[in-house]
Design an enzyme around this catalytic site. Structure first.
Site, PDB file in Angstrom:
ATOM      1  N   TYR A   1       0.826  -1.276   0.077  1.00  0.00           N
ATOM      2  CA  TYR A   1      -0.133   0.245   0.015  1.00  0.00           C
ATOM      3  C   TYR A   1       0.984   1.348   0.045  1.00  0.00           C
ATOM      4  O   TYR A   1       0.749   2.255  -0.627  1.00  0.00           O
ATOM      5  CB  TYR A   1      -0.935   0.232   1.155  1.00  0.00           C
ATOM      6  CG  TYR A   1      -1.982  -1.027   1.258  1.00  0.00           C
ATOM      7  CD1 TYR A   1      -3.135  -0.896   0.500  1.00  0.00           C
ATOM      8  CD2 TYR A   1      -1.638  -2.309   1.936  1.00  0.00           C
ATOM      9  CE1 TYR A   1      -4.162  -2.071   0.527  1.00  0.00           C
ATOM     10  CE2 TYR A   1      -2.706  -3.227   1.967  1.00  0.00           C
ATOM     11  CZ  TYR A   1      -3.827  -2.979   1.114  1.00  0.00           C
ATOM     12  OH  TYR A   1      -4.768  -4.024   1.498  1.00  0.00           O
TER      13      TYR A   1
ATOM     14  N   ARG B   1      -3.174   4.662   3.743  1.00  0.00           N
ATOM     15  CA  ARG B   1      -4.277   4.247   4.470  1.00  0.00           C
ATOM     16  C   ARG B   1      -5.442   4.524   3.260  1.00  0.00           C
ATOM     17  O   ARG B   1      -6.363   3.923   3.155  1.00  0.00           O
ATOM     18  CB  ARG B   1      -4.466   4.817   5.620  1.00  0.00           C
ATOM     19  CG  ARG B   1      -3.721   4.512   6.851  1.00  0.00           C
ATOM     20  CD  ARG B   1      -4.285   4.638   8.023  1.00  0.00           C
ATOM     21  NE  ARG B   1      -5.101   4.014   8.500  1.00  0.00           N
ATOM     22  CZ  ARG B   1      -5.155   3.421  10.073  1.00  0.00           C
ATOM     23  NH1 ARG B   1      -4.496   4.243  10.601  1.00  0.00           N
ATOM     24  NH2 ARG B   1      -5.950   2.573  10.244  1.00  0.00           N
TER      25      ARG B   1
ATOM     26  N   ASN C   1     -12.621   0.010  -5.503  1.00  0.00           N
ATOM     27  CA  ASN C   1     -12.162  -0.344  -6.807  1.00  0.00           C
ATOM     28  C   ASN C   1     -13.404  -1.189  -7.492  1.00  0.00           C
ATOM     29  O   ASN C   1     -13.695  -2.156  -6.980  1.00  0.00           O
ATOM     30  CB  ASN C   1     -10.812  -1.238  -6.855  1.00  0.00           C
ATOM     31  CG  ASN C   1     -10.684  -1.655  -8.325  1.00  0.00           C
ATOM     32  OD1 ASN C   1     -11.161  -1.527  -9.186  1.00  0.00           O
ATOM     33  ND2 ASN C   1      -9.653  -2.812  -8.353  1.00  0.00           N
TER      34      ASN C   1
ATOM     35  N   CYS D   1      -6.452  -5.000  -7.882  1.00  0.00           N
ATOM     36  CA  CYS D   1      -6.272  -4.807  -6.278  1.00  0.00           C
ATOM     37  C   CYS D   1      -5.804  -5.863  -5.367  1.00  0.00           C
ATOM     38  O   CYS D   1      -5.273  -5.779  -4.310  1.00  0.00           O
ATOM     39  CB  CYS D   1      -7.430  -3.954  -5.704  1.00  0.00           C
ATOM     40  SG  CYS D   1      -8.887  -4.717  -6.012  1.00  0.00           S
ATOM     41  N   HIS D   2      -6.066  -7.149  -5.956  1.00  0.00           N
ATOM     42  CA  HIS D   2      -5.521  -8.287  -5.190  1.00  0.00           C
ATOM     43  C   HIS D   2      -3.731  -8.375  -5.111  1.00  0.00           C
ATOM     44  O   HIS D   2      -3.492  -9.117  -4.340  1.00  0.00           O
ATOM     45  CB  HIS D   2      -6.137  -9.643  -5.595  1.00  0.00           C
ATOM     46  CG  HIS D   2      -5.738  -9.691  -7.280  1.00  0.00           C
ATOM     47  ND1 HIS D   2      -6.327  -9.103  -8.399  1.00  0.00           N
ATOM     48  CD2 HIS D   2      -4.837 -10.347  -7.568  1.00  0.00           C
ATOM     49  CE1 HIS D   2      -5.801  -9.410  -9.527  1.00  0.00           C
ATOM     50  NE2 HIS D   2      -4.789 -10.376  -8.984  1.00  0.00           N
TER      51      HIS D   2
ATOM     52  N   GLU E   1      -1.569 -16.350 -10.665  1.00  0.00           N
ATOM     53  CA  GLU E   1      -0.791 -15.408 -11.448  1.00  0.00           C
ATOM     54  C   GLU E   1       0.813 -15.769 -11.317  1.00  0.00           C
ATOM     55  O   GLU E   1       1.700 -15.160 -11.893  1.00  0.00           O
ATOM     56  CB  GLU E   1      -0.883 -13.890 -10.913  1.00  0.00           C
ATOM     57  CG  GLU E   1      -2.381 -13.475 -11.544  1.00  0.00           C
ATOM     58  CD  GLU E   1      -2.666 -12.227 -10.986  1.00  0.00           C
ATOM     59  OE1 GLU E   1      -1.943 -11.372 -10.440  1.00  0.00           O
ATOM     60  OE2 GLU E   1      -3.573 -11.781 -11.338  1.00  0.00           O
TER      61      GLU E   1
END
Length: 161
Positions: A98, A112, A121, A129-130, A156
């Site tokens: 992040y 944050r 998202n 976002c994963h 992936e």
């Protein structure tokens, strides 16, 4: 231009049953967990767009790469769009924290807020976002659940705890 197609797709693993929303401009939303009030609506004119999304998702399920999607119709704040755009540069098999994503998007110290952007998202998988994890490498939260996040990353080729 308010014409929206909503449909449920039964995809191979790691996705499974998901919801899709498209309009004539492109892909608007992916639901990894179907909302209770999700009702299918398939205007005939939008069936080709739905098929393009289905094909791109099937390719992702086979290859682990989110390519060949129709144009994205994505609304958000300037901050969210900057973060989501930067996130799309993170390749399959890789993860980003992040904090590092905040820095790369031009907002150092906003880790944050990046977490909030991930939660909002509308296009998981396409805006991956994963692939965002905590600084120590822990998976963190995910709208599709932590088990799905782990499965997507493994699909992936990413190494995660």
């Amino acid at each position: 231009m308010n014409n929206v197609a909503k449909c449920i797709l039964d995809m191979p693993q790691p996705l499974g049953r998901i919801g899709v929303e498209v309009n004539e401009r492109g892909l608007c939303r992916l639901h990894l967990k179907l909302p209770r009030n999700f009702k299918e609506a398939l205007p005939t004119a939008l069936l080709p767009m739905v098929e393009r999304v289905r094909s791109a998702l099937a390719d992702y399920c086979r290859t682990g790469k989110a390519e060949k999607f129709p144009p994205l119709v994505i609304d958000g704040t300037d901050f969210q769009r900057a973060v989501w755009k930067q996130l799309q540069r993170v390749k399959p098999g890789k993860v980003v924290s992040y904090s590092d994503l905040a820095k790369a998007a031009g907002y150092p110290g906003a880790s944050r807020a990046v977490g909030t952007a991930m939660a909002k998202n509308p296009l998981p998988i396409v805006v991956p976002c994963h692939r965002v994890v905590r600084t120590g490498g822990e998976l963190g939260n995910f709208g599709g659940g932590v088990a799905m996040k782990r499965a997507l990353l493994a699909h992936e080729g990413a190494r995660v705890e």
